[in-house]
Design an enzyme around this catalytic site. Structure first.
Site, PDB file in Angstrom:
ATOM      1  N   ASP A 146       0.135  -3.465   5.576  1.00 34.75           N
ATOM      2  CA  ASP A 146      -0.093  -2.395   4.602  1.00 34.75           C
ATOM      3  C   ASP A 146       0.017  -1.019   5.276  1.00 34.75           C
ATOM      4  O   ASP A 146      -0.719  -0.711   6.218  1.00 34.75           O
ATOM      5  CB  ASP A 146      -1.496  -2.624   4.016  1.00 34.75           C
ATOM      6  CG  ASP A 146      -1.754  -1.813   2.772  1.00 34.75           C
ATOM      7  OD1 ASP A 146      -0.933  -0.940   2.439  1.00 34.75           O
ATOM      8  OD2 ASP A 146      -2.798  -2.054   2.132  1.00 34.75           O
ATOM      9  N   ASP A 221      -0.898  -0.083  -6.535  1.00 37.04           N
ATOM     10  CA  ASP A 221      -1.835  -1.186  -6.787  1.00 37.04           C
ATOM     11  C   ASP A 221      -1.963  -1.544  -8.262  1.00 37.04           C
ATOM     12  O   ASP A 221      -2.093  -0.666  -9.110  1.00 37.04           O
ATOM     13  CB  ASP A 221      -3.230  -0.804  -6.274  1.00 37.04           C
ATOM     14  CG  ASP A 221      -3.296  -0.834  -4.767  1.00 37.04           C
ATOM     15  OD1 ASP A 221      -2.238  -0.905  -4.122  1.00 37.04           O
ATOM     16  OD2 ASP A 221      -4.423  -0.780  -4.241  1.00 37.04           O
TER      17      ASP A 221
HETATM   18  C1  GAL Z   1      -4.065  -1.295  -0.651  1.00 35.25           C
HETATM   19  C2  GAL Z   1      -3.257  -2.488  -1.088  1.00 35.25           C
HETATM   20  C3  GAL Z   1      -4.190  -3.462  -1.758  1.00 35.25           C
HETATM   21  C4  GAL Z   1      -5.267  -3.870  -0.772  1.00 35.25           C
HETATM   22  C5  GAL Z   1      -5.989  -2.646  -0.216  1.00 35.25           C
HETATM   23  C6  GAL Z   1      -6.949  -3.010   0.899  1.00 35.25           C
HETATM   24  O1  GAL Z   1      -3.220  -0.375  -0.033  1.00 35.25           O
HETATM   25  O2  GAL Z   1      -2.232  -2.083  -1.944  1.00 35.25           O
HETATM   26  O3  GAL Z   1      -3.473  -4.584  -2.220  1.00 35.25           O
HETATM   27  O4  GAL Z   1      -4.682  -4.607   0.269  1.00 35.25           O
HETATM   28  O5  GAL Z   1      -5.062  -1.693   0.276  1.00 35.25           O
HETATM   29  O6  GAL Z   1      -7.568  -1.907   1.468  1.00 35.25           O
END
Ligand code: GAL
Length: 418
Positions: A146, A221
């Site tokens: 990520d 998200d």
């Molecule tokens: C976001 C991601 C989510 C989750 C989250 C965790 O950037 O898109 O799916 O993983 O971070 O902090």
């Protein structure tokens, strides 16, 4: 001299293992469960074990859900050698991975290319190979990577005001982790699926497959609300040609069973993910799953659309007012048709009329309604009454298409019967 042949053979085995690693994972969209959408930072060892138990007990595993993925907030500080540790919620990652494997399931983990994950825990910058080795040694089968703090940490710092250079840095960061994973799994023989999470920046679908990405998020998200799901779906049109066996567009994890989604909305969400050949990563509270939610997530006919071996992502065929018709071509010439009422108040007194010309079909067609399990006949112009946000999903094994008139070539003409 005597050792040359065995060394050469060993190198060949490693090269073969690397090839197998690159080729054999995610031939159909990955299916599993991920901790984030429901548990977020409350995830812990106990919760992951419970999820694995429930995957088996509920029949999710039998329906094809295999990966149990730990998302953000498992990370502890690095030790004196720079090796990543776990925090108190995860006392022993290897034991946890062994437990999940003992259920016939696979296990996934989460990190990012920056100094910190999105939730502010240590990420992999400058420790890529070390982290990939840790995941491989613990027994992980899947990594979600990520972007998050890589944006301020590296992209904005190293290339201020130069978006193109920033994007190059981002691609290089994913490439680096992909190579680290390949080298780690060549050593252990356990392939690791690479899931890119950078919200679709820089047309990720164009470059992710080449660097070994097995799936890539195409959007921000997802939220357990109709509007979020519908907005995401609307952003998928046009991406269908980039998906295929081993590399998939990822419109984010499932929200089926979360928030206040109605059953109709859950059905539509799941039907779209099937047509989109999207990874099916459930994100609900498995130990407290309601039977009607389980029935949606384990509908084998709908899952078969998602997992169709041809791996051809479907598309929006046409829309008419507030009704959208999506189709997906399936192996053996079969066809899935999803009719979605995306309006908030269209009622049954104004039924939608199916238009076969828009689907290149002639009628009538015999198929199966995948949400009732009953046979259904479709015909041109037939009225379809759908409640707000509901879906009719039909599989037609032998669609009747207009006959293509073939004009014989000149030399064939002579032998044609008069
Ligand atoms: C976001 C991601 C989510 C989750 C989250 C965790 O950037 O898109 O799916 O993983 O971070 O902090």
């Amino acid at each position: 001299m005597r050792f040359r042949a065995p060394l050469f053979a060993l190198a060949a085995i490693f090269a073969f293992a690397a090839h197998v690693t690159a080729q054999s994972v995610a031939q159909t969209p990955p299916m599993g469960w991920n901790s984030w959408n429901y548990f977020a930072e409350k995830v812990d060892d106990k919760g992951i074990r419970a999820a694995a138990d429930q995957m088996v007990a509920t029949g999710m595993k039998d329906a094809g859900y295999i990966y149990v993925n730990i998302d953000d907030t498992w990370e502890g500080p690095r030790d004196a050698n720079g090796k990543i540790t776990t925090n108190a919620k995860f006392p022993d990652m290897k034991a946890l991975a062994d437990y999940v494997h003992s259920k016939g399931l696979k296990i996934g983990i989460y990190s990012g290319p920056g100094t910190k994950t999105c939730a502010g825990y240590p990420a992999s910058l400058d420790h890529e190979q070390q982290d990939a080795d840790s995941y491989a040694d613990w027994g992980f089968d899947y990594l979600k990577y990520d972007l998050c703090s890589f944006i301020p940490d590296v992209m904005q710092k190293q290339a201020p005001n130069d978006q193109a250079a920033q994007m190059k840095l981002m691609v290089a960061a994913y490439d680096k982790m992909s190579k680290a994973l390949k080298s780690a799994s060549a050593r252990t023989g356990r392939p690791i699926v690479l899931s890119l999470c950078q919200y679709g920046w820089d047309a990720v679908w164009e470059w992710a497959p080449a660097l070994g990405g097995n799936l890539w998020r195409t959007t921000g998200d997802i939220q357990p609300r109709w509007q979020s799901i519908y907005d995401i779906v609307s952003e998928q049109a046009g991406l269908e040609s980039y998906a295929g066996p081993g590399h998939w567009n990822d419109p984010d994890m499932l929200e089926v069973g979360n928030g206040k989604l109605s059953l109709a909305e859950n059905r539509s969400h799941f039907s779209w993910w099937a047509i989109l050949a999207a990874p099916l990563l459930a994100g609900n509270d498995l130990p407290n799953m309601k039977p009607e939610v389980k029935a949606i997530l384990t509908n084998k006919d709908v899952i078969a659309i998602n997992q169709d071996p041809m791996g051809k992502q479907g598309k929006r065929a046409y829309s008419d007012g507030e009704v959208e018709v999506w189709t997906r071509e399936l192996q053996g010439g079969a066809l899935a048709i999803g009719v979605f009422n995306v309006g908030s108040d269209r009622v049954s007194t104004h039924p939608f009329h199916l238009n076969f010309a828009m689907l290149r079909l002639t009628g009538p067609q015999s198929g199966k309604d995948l949400w009732t399990g009953k046979e259904i006949k479709l015909s041109n112009g037939m009225p379809i009454e759908l409640a707000s946000h509901d879906v009719l999903l039909v599989r037609i094994d032998k669609p009747v298409m207009p006959q293509v008139i073939r004009i014989p070539a000149k030399h064939e003409g002579a032998s044609q019967p008069q």
